[in-house]
Design an enzyme around this catalytic site. Sequence first.
Site, mmCIF file in Angstrom:
data_model
loop_
_atom_site.group_PDB
_atom_site.id
_atom_site.type_symbol
_atom_site.label_atom_id
_atom_site.label_comp_id
_atom_site.label_asym_id
_atom_site.label_seq_id
_atom_site.Cartn_x
_atom_site.Cartn_y
_atom_site.Cartn_z
ATOM 1 N N ARG A 44 50.125 1.473 8.775
ATOM 2 C CA ARG A 44 48.850 1.463 9.518
ATOM 3 C C ARG A 44 48.079 2.720 9.173
ATOM 4 O O ARG A 44 48.669 3.701 8.690
ATOM 5 C CB ARG A 44 49.120 1.454 11.021
ATOM 6 C CG ARG A 44 49.789 0.208 11.502
ATOM 7 C CD ARG A 44 50.158 0.348 12.983
ATOM 8 N NE ARG A 44 50.940 -0.795 13.411
ATOM 9 C CZ ARG A 44 51.855 -0.763 14.364
ATOM 10 N NH1 ARG A 44 52.087 0.348 15.020
ATOM 11 N NH2 ARG A 44 52.511 -1.850 14.685
ATOM 12 N N ARG A 137 44.878 -1.463 20.916
ATOM 13 C CA ARG A 137 45.412 -0.581 19.872
ATOM 14 C C ARG A 137 44.795 -0.900 18.500
ATOM 15 O O ARG A 137 44.755 -0.048 17.615
ATOM 16 C CB ARG A 137 46.949 -0.705 19.816
ATOM 17 C CG ARG A 137 47.604 0.401 19.032
ATOM 18 C CD ARG A 137 49.123 0.355 19.125
ATOM 19 N NE ARG A 137 49.684 -0.773 18.391
ATOM 20 C CZ ARG A 137 50.979 -1.079 18.331
ATOM 21 N NH1 ARG A 137 51.853 -0.334 18.978
ATOM 22 N NH2 ARG A 137 51.412 -2.118 17.646
ATOM 23 N N ARG A 148 54.284 -10.752 18.188
ATOM 24 C CA ARG A 148 54.783 -9.662 19.030
ATOM 25 C C ARG A 148 54.880 -10.091 20.497
ATOM 26 O O ARG A 148 55.820 -9.711 21.196
ATOM 27 C CB ARG A 148 53.868 -8.445 18.896
ATOM 28 C CG ARG A 148 54.165 -7.653 17.649
ATOM 29 C CD ARG A 148 53.102 -6.607 17.373
ATOM 30 N NE ARG A 148 53.649 -5.541 16.539
ATOM 31 C CZ ARG A 148 53.932 -5.672 15.256
ATOM 32 N NH1 ARG A 148 53.704 -6.829 14.643
ATOM 33 N NH2 ARG A 148 54.442 -4.664 14.566
HETATM 34 N N1 LIG Z 1 66.204 -3.317 14.651
HETATM 35 C C1 LIG Z 1 65.291 -2.427 14.318
HETATM 36 N N2 LIG Z 1 64.070 -2.493 14.876
HETATM 37 C C2 LIG Z 1 63.168 -1.558 14.514
HETATM 38 C C3 LIG Z 1 63.442 -0.524 13.600
HETATM 39 N N3 LIG Z 1 62.332 0.243 13.459
HETATM 40 C C4 LIG Z 1 61.411 -0.273 14.284
HETATM 41 N N4 LIG Z 1 61.888 -1.369 14.920
HETATM 42 C C5 LIG Z 1 61.245 -2.225 15.919
HETATM 43 O O1 LIG Z 1 60.362 -3.105 15.260
HETATM 44 C C6 LIG Z 1 59.336 -3.488 16.157
HETATM 45 C C7 LIG Z 1 57.987 -3.400 15.467
HETATM 46 O O2 LIG Z 1 57.715 -2.065 15.141
HETATM 47 P P1 LIG Z 1 56.282 -1.685 14.572
HETATM 48 O O3 LIG Z 1 55.926 -2.592 13.436
HETATM 49 O O4 LIG Z 1 56.272 -0.220 14.280
HETATM 50 O O5 LIG Z 1 55.272 -2.059 15.731
HETATM 51 P P2 LIG Z 1 55.006 -1.452 17.179
HETATM 52 O O6 LIG Z 1 56.308 -1.333 17.895
HETATM 53 O O7 LIG Z 1 54.081 -2.427 17.781
HETATM 54 O O8 LIG Z 1 54.357 -0.100 16.969
HETATM 55 C C8 LIG Z 1 59.465 -2.578 17.373
HETATM 56 O O9 LIG Z 1 60.102 -3.322 18.409
HETATM 57 C C9 LIG Z 1 60.382 -1.469 16.904
HETATM 58 O O10 LIG Z 1 61.173 -0.953 17.962
HETATM 59 C C10 LIG Z 1 64.752 -0.482 13.028
HETATM 60 O O11 LIG Z 1 65.110 0.367 12.223
HETATM 61 N N5 LIG Z 1 65.617 -1.458 13.425
HETATM 62 N N1 LIG Z 2 50.847 3.954 30.419
HETATM 63 C C1 LIG Z 2 49.892 3.532 29.580
HETATM 64 N N2 LIG Z 2 48.706 3.142 30.048
HETATM 65 C C2 LIG Z 2 47.740 2.696 29.220
HETATM 66 N N3 LIG Z 2 47.862 2.575 27.872
HETATM 67 C C3 LIG Z 2 49.039 2.955 27.345
HETATM 68 C C4 LIG Z 2 50.113 3.435 28.154
HETATM 69 N N4 LIG Z 2 51.154 3.722 27.345
HETATM 70 C C5 LIG Z 2 50.764 3.426 26.097
HETATM 71 N N5 LIG Z 2 49.487 2.959 26.067
HETATM 72 C C6 LIG Z 2 48.717 2.493 24.899
HETATM 73 O O1 LIG Z 2 49.248 1.212 24.569
HETATM 74 C C7 LIG Z 2 49.297 1.019 23.157
HETATM 75 C C8 LIG Z 2 50.724 0.696 22.747
HETATM 76 O O2 LIG Z 2 51.529 1.866 22.858
HETATM 77 P P1 LIG Z 2 52.543 2.287 21.695
HETATM 78 O O3 LIG Z 2 53.077 3.639 22.044
HETATM 79 O O4 LIG Z 2 51.892 2.123 20.365
HETATM 80 O O5 LIG Z 2 53.681 1.168 21.896
HETATM 81 P P2 LIG Z 2 54.987 0.827 21.072
HETATM 82 O O6 LIG Z 2 55.341 2.028 20.245
HETATM 83 O O7 LIG Z 2 56.011 0.509 22.109
HETATM 84 O O8 LIG Z 2 54.629 -0.365 20.243
HETATM 85 C C9 LIG Z 2 48.757 2.295 22.515
HETATM 86 O O9 LIG Z 2 47.409 2.088 22.149
HETATM 87 C C10 LIG Z 2 48.898 3.341 23.637
HETATM 88 O O10 LIG Z 2 47.901 4.332 23.535
#
Ligand SMILES: Nc1nc2c(ncn2[C@@H]2O[C@H](COP(=O)(O)OP(=O)(O)O)[C@@H](O)[C@H]2O)c(=O)[nH]1
Ligand SMILES: Nc1ncnc2c1ncn2[C@@H]1O[C@H](COP(=O)(O)OP(=O)(O)O)[C@@H](O)[C@H]1O
Length: 197
Positions: A44, A137, A148
């Site tokens: 991203r 986001r 998702r």
């Molecule tokens: N099993 C597994 N899941 C992972 C790993 N790295 C990231 N994830 C999971 O993959 C999912 C998607 O991650 P990502 O594409 O970064 O999207 P985001 O969580 O929406 O920011 C999330 O639930 C992460 O926790 C890994 O090494 N192993």
């Molecule tokens: N408590 C909260 N209230 C409002 N927005 C939040 C809160 N926590 C996270 N966010 C926002 O929600 C979105 C998803 O959070 P993120 O940390 O990227 O989630 P994840 O890593 O679990 O995928 C981001 O844009 C973040 O800024």
Amino acid sequence: MSGPRPVVLSGPSGAGKSTLLKRLMKEYEGVFGFSVSHTTRNPRLGEENGKDYHFVTREKMQDGIDKGEFIENAEFSGNMYGTSKSSIEDVQAQNLICILDVDIQGVKNIKKTDLNPIYISIQPPSMELLEKRLRDRQTETEDSLQKRLEAARIDMELSKEPGVFDMVIINDDLEEAYEKLKSVLIEEIEKVQDAKN
Ligand SMILES: Nc1nc2c(ncn2[C@@H]2O[C@H](COP(=O)(O)OP(=O)(O)O)[C@@H](O)[C@H]2O)c(=O)[nH]1
Ligand SMILES: Nc1ncnc2c1ncn2[C@@H]1O[C@H](COP(=O)(O)OP(=O)(O)O)[C@@H](O)[C@H]1O
């Protein structure tokens, strides 16, 4: 070598894991180290190769899995994700608390290893708010967003099973969620800080 206990953060995509862990790593610099996973998804805007993820092709990832280089791997929303042994070893070699961000499949597979982490689930207050946060986001296509949300429904069900997580944190108010996260980890944080002095 028995260093500090690692920490697994899991929970639906969009629940707030990255937000919370980035804050934690900033407040406690030199205490935590992030286990940099491998993934086949595209980076991203703002994500750095080697810092947020190791961004790789399917061929390269499969090759590493075949060679036994991963402690776990999973397919999520059409992409491969996995934790390499070296990503954890790199952090543990520095005596830092290793933080892993993995999905629920990762949690189940890590339970079969001898890593012995603290398992924490970050959950959204509702599906509606999760969808809103994911849309706001602006990182997902409609297709990846729907995948998702589907995975989130499964995650929210599975994380209710007793004994899967040591702590489930509902990320409604960010400050409150962050304070709860800190309170679960403070004992391990202090151990690392004491070891340095
Ligand atoms: N099993 C597994 N899941 C992972 C790993 N790295 C990231 N994830 C999971 O993959 C999912 C998607 O991650 P990502 O594409 O970064 O999207 P985001 O969580 O929406 O920011 C999330 O639930 C992460 O926790 C890994 O090494 N192993
Ligand atoms: N408590 C909260 N209230 C409002 N927005 C939040 C809160 N926590 C996270 N966010 C926002 O929600 C979105 C998803 O959070 P993120 O940390 O990227 O989630 P994840 O890593 O679990 O995928 C981001 O844009 C973040 O800024």
